[in-house]
Enzyme design. Structure first.
Site, PDB file in Angstrom:
ATOM      1  N   SER A 196      31.610  33.081  42.363  1.00  0.00           N
ATOM      2  CA  SER A 196      31.128  32.140  41.358  1.00  0.00           C
ATOM      3  C   SER A 196      29.662  31.784  41.580  1.00  0.00           C
ATOM      4  CB  SER A 196      31.990  30.870  41.385  1.00  0.00           C
ATOM      5  OG  SER A 196      31.572  29.957  40.404  1.00  0.00           O
ATOM      6  N   HIS A 236      26.536  32.562  38.946  1.00  0.00           N
ATOM      7  CA  HIS A 236      25.651  31.492  38.486  1.00  0.00           C
ATOM      8  C   HIS A 236      24.188  31.816  38.809  1.00  0.00           C
ATOM      9  CE1 HIS A 236      29.346  29.124  38.034  1.00  0.00           C
ATOM     10  NE2 HIS A 236      28.633  28.241  37.359  1.00  0.00           N
TER      11      HIS A 236
END
Length: 566
Positions: A475, A479
């Site tokens: 994640s 990002h």
């Protein structure tokens, strides 16, 4: 005398008529007042009942341990080791009764042996209990339900009033100071430049995603034909897997490289990168869910398994646009579209977009557009950082509201998508693991279903900590990839904040008291977002204002804000 008596009777009749009219008017007024009071009382009672029901629902949702399938805010359905839910285990009780009857007919020695064997099987089943599955149900978003309460609606109206006053402040400043009203159109023109290229790439990406459906169907048909040839079937599956992974990598590489080659501005680049990431996640969800069914040789439906090789193209196309990243052949659907509700969500997105443009012009650009040219010491840096705390908090909250509430509810209403639980009550969290689970349920469900569970079962072999760390790293990388390529710079602050500091806070805050934990959560979110936006703004304007040379590879990885002043 007769005339006087007749006049007297007429006068008495007029007085009686007057009294009668007054009494009728009084009666009508009394009835109207009673009806109005009764209507108000009924509305108050109904509102109290509705608020009590909402309060009970939210109280139940905060009790994580006692949440059951009857709670509309419950997101998971427990599974046993063999893939069945708890309900299916209960439904198998007649079989257990028949087994018990058969055991009564056996000898005592075999009965004891069977009992020991059954206990061992039950212990193994409890130890290998599977991870819960995602469930879809008819439910509104948290804020949609909360705004039905009058007190929460008042807070909503206060925010609207503050937004209108902020717009009036900007208009007055532009008119009396600048001499003309801008309405932040310069920011929109600069941020949305070359958006037609993004739309063309978006259409080509959807053609690629549709071709994946037919490619997957071809793999499933060919695999079924090679069922009698195990070696050829295994070679075909492995070759298809390599081609699929290569296609995913090429898909991601093309979208990121086009941001650099077309020199897309920040907003247009974010639209392209986020949409490409969404399609990548959609494709993997479809392949991962249906590949397991093809390998099992049957299609598992809600009622009972029946042989079927593939879902329909209609289900796949609906999934591509549905506001979820978890694939199912069907979802809960509403009966009609609430156009007023959809229009309100659309207007909210437009209002937040203008608010972002005003914040960029009044705060971000105003604070940092001379960074790299003006002298910068510790005192000036601290003033700039703290000056961005409140605007960064507004960006954080409005971004959540615009994307996770307004946009997803808008698309859900147009597609009649029934499950609107895109987030939970993250604002009441007192630990960071609860915050990460409740902040973005859509992405969290995908990471849980297709990364965490596979890592837990096949890679980490039952280690929840290692699986969670892998999810955090993936994640954080995604990002950082979106922000880095959108801003066209290597500046991994998001990765450090999310993948290092965020992970550390997950373990440090697990035993924090609720009140202090919630205060520290909000303090760290406001401080962290202020530092994050400030650092990226400094780096962006430092690259523009400073004439830097790039002769060695270290020049590309060293931050420009450091090189400007050192």
């Amino acid at each position: 005398m007769a005339a006087e008596s007749q006049a007297k009777r007429m006068e008495e009749s007029q007085q009686l008529q007057f009294v009668r009219e007054k009494l009728l008017a009084f009666q009508k007024k009394m009835i109207g007042d009673v009806e109005q009071r009764m209507s108000c009382l009924i509305q108050d009672v109904m509102l109290d009942i509705q608020q009590q029901q909402l309060r009970q629902q939210f109280d139940n949702s905060t009790d994580r341990t006692s949440a059951g399938n009857g709670n509309i805010w419950h997101n998971r359905q427990p599974q046993t080791a063999n893939g069945k839910s708890a309900e299916s285990d209960i439904s198998d009780s007649p079989n257990l009764q028949s087994d018990a009857a058969a055991q009564n007919e056996t000898t005592p020695a075999s009965k004891q042996h069977n009992n020991e064997k059954e206990k061992q099987q039950q212990q193994q089943k409890q130890q290998r209990r599977g991870l819960p599955d995602k469930v879809f149900a008819f439910r509104e978003s948290y804020l949609t339900a909360l705004l039905q309460v009058e007190h929460m609606r008042t807070i909503y109206n206060i925010f609207y009033t503050i937004l209108v006053l902020f717009f009036l402040n900007v208009i007055c400043y532009d008119y009396f100071v600048e001499g003309h009203i801008n309405f932040a159109f310069d920011t929109f023109n600069g941020g949305l430049k070359r958006l037609h290229y993004v739309m063309g790439i978006w259409l080509l990406e959807h053609i690629f995603v549709l071709l994946l459906f037919y490619a997957f169907r071809g793999w499933a048909i060919m695999r079924a034909k090679l069922q009698t040839h195990n070696s050829l079937q295994r070679f075909w599956s492995h070759s298809s897997l390599i081609m699929y992974i290569s296609a995913q990598l090429v898909f991601g590489y093309v979208s990121t490289s086009l941001c650099l080659k077309l020199n897309l501005p920040f907003v247009s680049a974010c639209v392209l990168l986020l949409e490409s990431t969404r399609l990548l996640m959609k494709m993997h969800a479809f392949v991962r869910y249906n590949a397991a069914r093809v390998l099992a040789g049957k299609l598992k439906t809600d009622n009972e398994p029946c042989p079927a090789p593939m879902p329909s193209l209609q289900s796949y196309v609906y999934f591509l646009f549905a506001p979820t990243l978890i694939y199912r052949d069907s979802y809960p659907r509403t009966t009609h579209i609430r156009w007023k509700f959809a229009l309100c969500r659309l207007l909210e997105m437009v209002a937040v977009a203008f608010l972002y443009a005003f914040i960029h012009e009044r705060h971000i650009h105003e604070h940092f557009h001379l960074f790299g040219k003006e002298p910068m010491g510790a005192s000036q840096l601290i003033v700039k950082l703290f000056g961005m705390m409140l605007p960064s908090a507004i960006i954080f909250l409005c971004g959540f509201y615009m994307i996770l509430h307004s946009w997803l509810n808008f698309t859900s209403e147009l597609l009649r998508f029934g499950d609107r639980m895109f987030y939970k009550d993250w604002w009441t969290s007192h630990t960071y693991d609860t915050y990460y689970r409740n902040w973005n349920v859509v992405v969290h469900d995908w990471l849980y279903e297709y990364v965490y569970k596979d890592c837990y079962k096949y890679i980490c072999k039952g280690s929840k900590t290692a699986s969670s760390l892998l999810v955090f790293m993936i994640s954080a990388l995604v990002h950082e990839q979106v922000l880095g390529f959108a801003l066209q710079m290597f500046f991994p602050v998001m990765f450090v904040f999310f993948g290092v500091v965020g992970v550390a806070l997950v373990f440090l805050m697990r035993r924090a008291p609720k009140t202090l934990g919630n205060i520290f959560l909000w303090f760290s979110l406001i401080l962290g977002n202020g530092m994050l936006i400030s650092l990226y703004a400094m780096e962006y304007y430092a690259k523009r204002n400073c004439e830097l040379s790039y002769k060695h590879w270290t020049d590309y990885v060293t931050p420009a804000l450091w090189r400007c002043y050192h």
